[in-house]
Structures are given as structure tokens and as C-alpha cells.
Design a protein around this motif. Structure first.
Motif, short mmCIF file in Angstrom:
data_model
loop_
_atom_site.label_atom_id
_atom_site.label_comp_id
_atom_site.label_asym_id
_atom_site.label_seq_id
_atom_site.Cartn_x
_atom_site.Cartn_y
_atom_site.Cartn_z
N LEU A 187 0.86 -1.10 0.05
CA LEU A 187 0.04 0.16 0.07
C LEU A 187 0.97 1.22 -0.11
O LEU A 187 0.43 2.16 -0.29
CB LEU A 187 -1.02 0.07 1.12
CG LEU A 187 -1.96 -1.06 1.44
CD1 LEU A 187 -2.84 -1.04 2.58
CD2 LEU A 187 -2.67 -0.99 0.26
N SER A 188 2.17 1.22 0.30
CA SER A 188 3.02 2.39 0.48
C SER A 188 3.11 3.38 -0.59
O SER A 188 3.48 2.63 -1.88
CB SER A 188 4.46 1.91 1.07
OG SER A 188 5.15 3.23 1.06
N GLY A 189 2.50 4.48 -0.83
CA GLY A 189 2.95 5.41 -1.81
C GLY A 189 1.74 5.27 -2.56
O GLY A 189 1.75 5.92 -3.69
N ARG A 190 0.66 4.60 -2.61
CA ARG A 190 -0.61 4.51 -3.32
C ARG A 190 -1.58 5.46 -2.90
O ARG A 190 -1.74 5.51 -1.71
CB ARG A 190 -0.85 2.94 -3.77
CG ARG A 190 0.09 2.39 -4.03
CD ARG A 190 -0.21 0.88 -4.25
NE ARG A 190 -0.81 0.97 -5.77
CZ ARG A 190 -1.47 -0.32 -6.14
NH1 ARG A 190 -1.35 -1.39 -5.55
NH2 ARG A 190 -1.85 0.01 -7.50
N SER A 191 -2.16 6.33 -3.64
CA SER A 191 -3.57 6.78 -3.35
C SER A 191 -4.72 6.23 -3.46
O SER A 191 -4.74 5.10 -4.23
CB SER A 191 -3.28 8.27 -4.21
OG SER A 191 -3.79 8.04 -5.51
N VAL A 192 -5.94 6.67 -3.00
CA VAL A 192 -7.23 6.06 -3.04
C VAL A 192 -7.30 5.80 -4.69
O VAL A 192 -7.98 4.97 -4.83
CB VAL A 192 -8.21 6.78 -2.30
CG1 VAL A 192 -9.49 6.41 -2.74
CG2 VAL A 192 -7.93 7.01 -1.05
N ALA A 193 -7.12 7.07 -5.30
CA ALA A 193 -7.38 6.86 -6.74
C ALA A 193 -6.60 5.84 -7.45
O ALA A 193 -7.22 4.94 -8.33
CB ALA A 193 -6.91 8.09 -7.32
N ASP A 194 -5.32 5.28 -6.99
CA ASP A 194 -4.88 3.97 -7.57
C ASP A 194 -5.79 2.71 -7.44
O ASP A 194 -5.43 1.97 -8.01
CB ASP A 194 -3.55 3.84 -6.87
CG ASP A 194 -2.60 4.90 -6.97
OD1 ASP A 194 -2.77 5.38 -8.20
OD2 ASP A 194 -1.45 5.12 -6.31
N TRP A 195 -6.60 2.77 -6.35
CA TRP A 195 -7.44 1.70 -6.15
C TRP A 195 -8.75 1.51 -6.70
O TRP A 195 -9.35 0.49 -6.78
CB TRP A 195 -7.51 1.59 -4.54
CG TRP A 195 -6.40 1.08 -3.89
CD1 TRP A 195 -5.50 2.26 -3.27
CD2 TRP A 195 -5.71 -0.11 -3.88
NE1 TRP A 195 -4.26 1.39 -2.75
CE2 TRP A 195 -4.35 0.35 -3.25
CE3 TRP A 195 -5.65 -1.35 -4.32
CZ2 TRP A 195 -3.44 -0.83 -3.05
CZ3 TRP A 195 -4.75 -2.42 -4.19
CH2 TRP A 195 -3.65 -1.90 -3.28
N LEU A 196 -9.18 2.78 -7.22
CA LEU A 196 -10.53 3.03 -7.94
C LEU A 196 -10.26 2.29 -9.33
O LEU A 196 -9.20 2.41 -9.97
CB LEU A 196 -10.96 4.40 -7.94
CG LEU A 196 -11.38 4.85 -6.78
CD1 LEU A 196 -11.36 6.56 -6.82
CD2 LEU A 196 -12.25 4.32 -6.06
N PRO A 197 -11.54 1.59 -9.89
CA PRO A 197 -11.71 1.22 -11.16
C PRO A 197 -11.37 2.55 -12.14
O PRO A 197 -11.77 3.35 -11.89
CB PRO A 197 -13.06 0.71 -11.38
CG PRO A 197 -13.64 0.78 -9.85
CD PRO A 197 -12.83 1.75 -8.94
N ARG A 198 -10.74 1.95 -13.33
CA ARG A 198 -10.37 3.04 -14.46
C ARG A 198 -11.76 3.47 -14.90
O ARG A 198 -11.97 4.68 -15.39
CB ARG A 198 -9.59 2.52 -15.40
CG ARG A 198 -8.19 2.03 -14.75
CD ARG A 198 -7.44 3.42 -14.26
NE ARG A 198 -6.24 2.96 -13.82
CZ ARG A 198 -5.80 3.57 -12.58
NH1 ARG A 198 -6.21 4.66 -12.12
NH2 ARG A 198 -4.58 3.19 -12.05
N HIS A 199 -12.74 2.62 -15.19
CA HIS A 199 -13.93 3.13 -15.78
C HIS A 199 -14.73 3.99 -14.61
O HIS A 199 -14.38 4.01 -13.36
CB HIS A 199 -14.79 1.89 -16.09
CG HIS A 199 -15.26 1.08 -15.03
ND1 HIS A 199 -14.32 -0.03 -14.60
CD2 HIS A 199 -16.29 1.00 -14.47
CE1 HIS A 199 -14.94 -0.67 -13.54
NE2 HIS A 199 -16.08 -0.19 -13.37
N ARG A 200 -15.59 4.96 -15.08
CA ARG A 200 -16.23 5.78 -14.27
C ARG A 200 -17.24 5.04 -13.42
O ARG A 200 -18.13 4.43 -14.13
CB ARG A 200 -16.81 6.77 -15.22
CG ARG A 200 -17.79 7.97 -14.18
CD ARG A 200 -18.21 9.11 -14.89
NE ARG A 200 -17.07 10.12 -14.32
CZ ARG A 200 -16.98 11.22 -14.48
NH1 ARG A 200 -17.97 11.93 -15.56
NH2 ARG A 200 -16.17 12.24 -14.21
N VAL A 201 -17.44 5.16 -12.28
CA VAL A 201 -18.47 4.36 -11.47
C VAL A 201 -18.81 5.66 -10.35
O VAL A 201 -18.53 6.69 -10.24
CB VAL A 201 -17.91 3.37 -10.64
CG1 VAL A 201 -17.37 2.10 -11.47
CG2 VAL A 201 -16.70 3.75 -9.80
#
Length: 65
Positions: free
Chosen positions: A9-23
Motif C-alpha cells: 500500500l505504501s505510496g499509493r493513493s485512493v485513486a490508484d485503487w479505484l476502477p479506471r472506468h467511471r463509477v
């Protein structure tokens, strides 16, 4: 948190975990159970939900005047 998870998890933002398609995240309230929240997240294929209290009541720990 164990060292392996922390490294992952280090250095990752919440956006990194979100799906790439819009939800659009779902809405859950204080009365929703963890299984209801998990079902909504699965149904919407979204790892994020908005937790809202439609009554807009203050939390019992709120000490504001």
C-alpha cells in the motif's frame, strides 16, 4: 498492519485503487449492515461508498455548542 500489506500500500493513493472506468459510488446509511454495504459495492463494482445520515443528526461524541 503487517509489513507485507504496508509495502503493497505504501505510496499509493485512493485513486490508484479505484476502477479506471467511471463509477458512481453507492449511498449507505447508519442502519445498513456490513453485508448490505458489501453487496452494494459488489453490485456497483465500486470499492467506495458514501456513508450518509439522512437525518443529519449530530454524533453522540460531538461536543460542539
Amino acid at each position: 498492519m503487517d509489513d507485507g500489506a504496508q509495502e503493497t500500500l505504501s505510496g499509493r493513493s485512493v485513486a490508484d485503487w479505484l476502477p479506471r472506468h467511471r463509477v458512481t459510488p453507492g449511498l449507505v446509511g447508519p442502519e445498513d449492515s456490513p453485508s448490505e454495504v458489501a453487496a452494494l459495492m459488489t453490485r456497483k463494482d465500486c470499492p467506495v461508498v458514501y456513508a450518509v445520515d439522512p437525518t443529519n443528526r449530530a454524533d453522540s461524541t460531538d461536543r460542539s455548542p
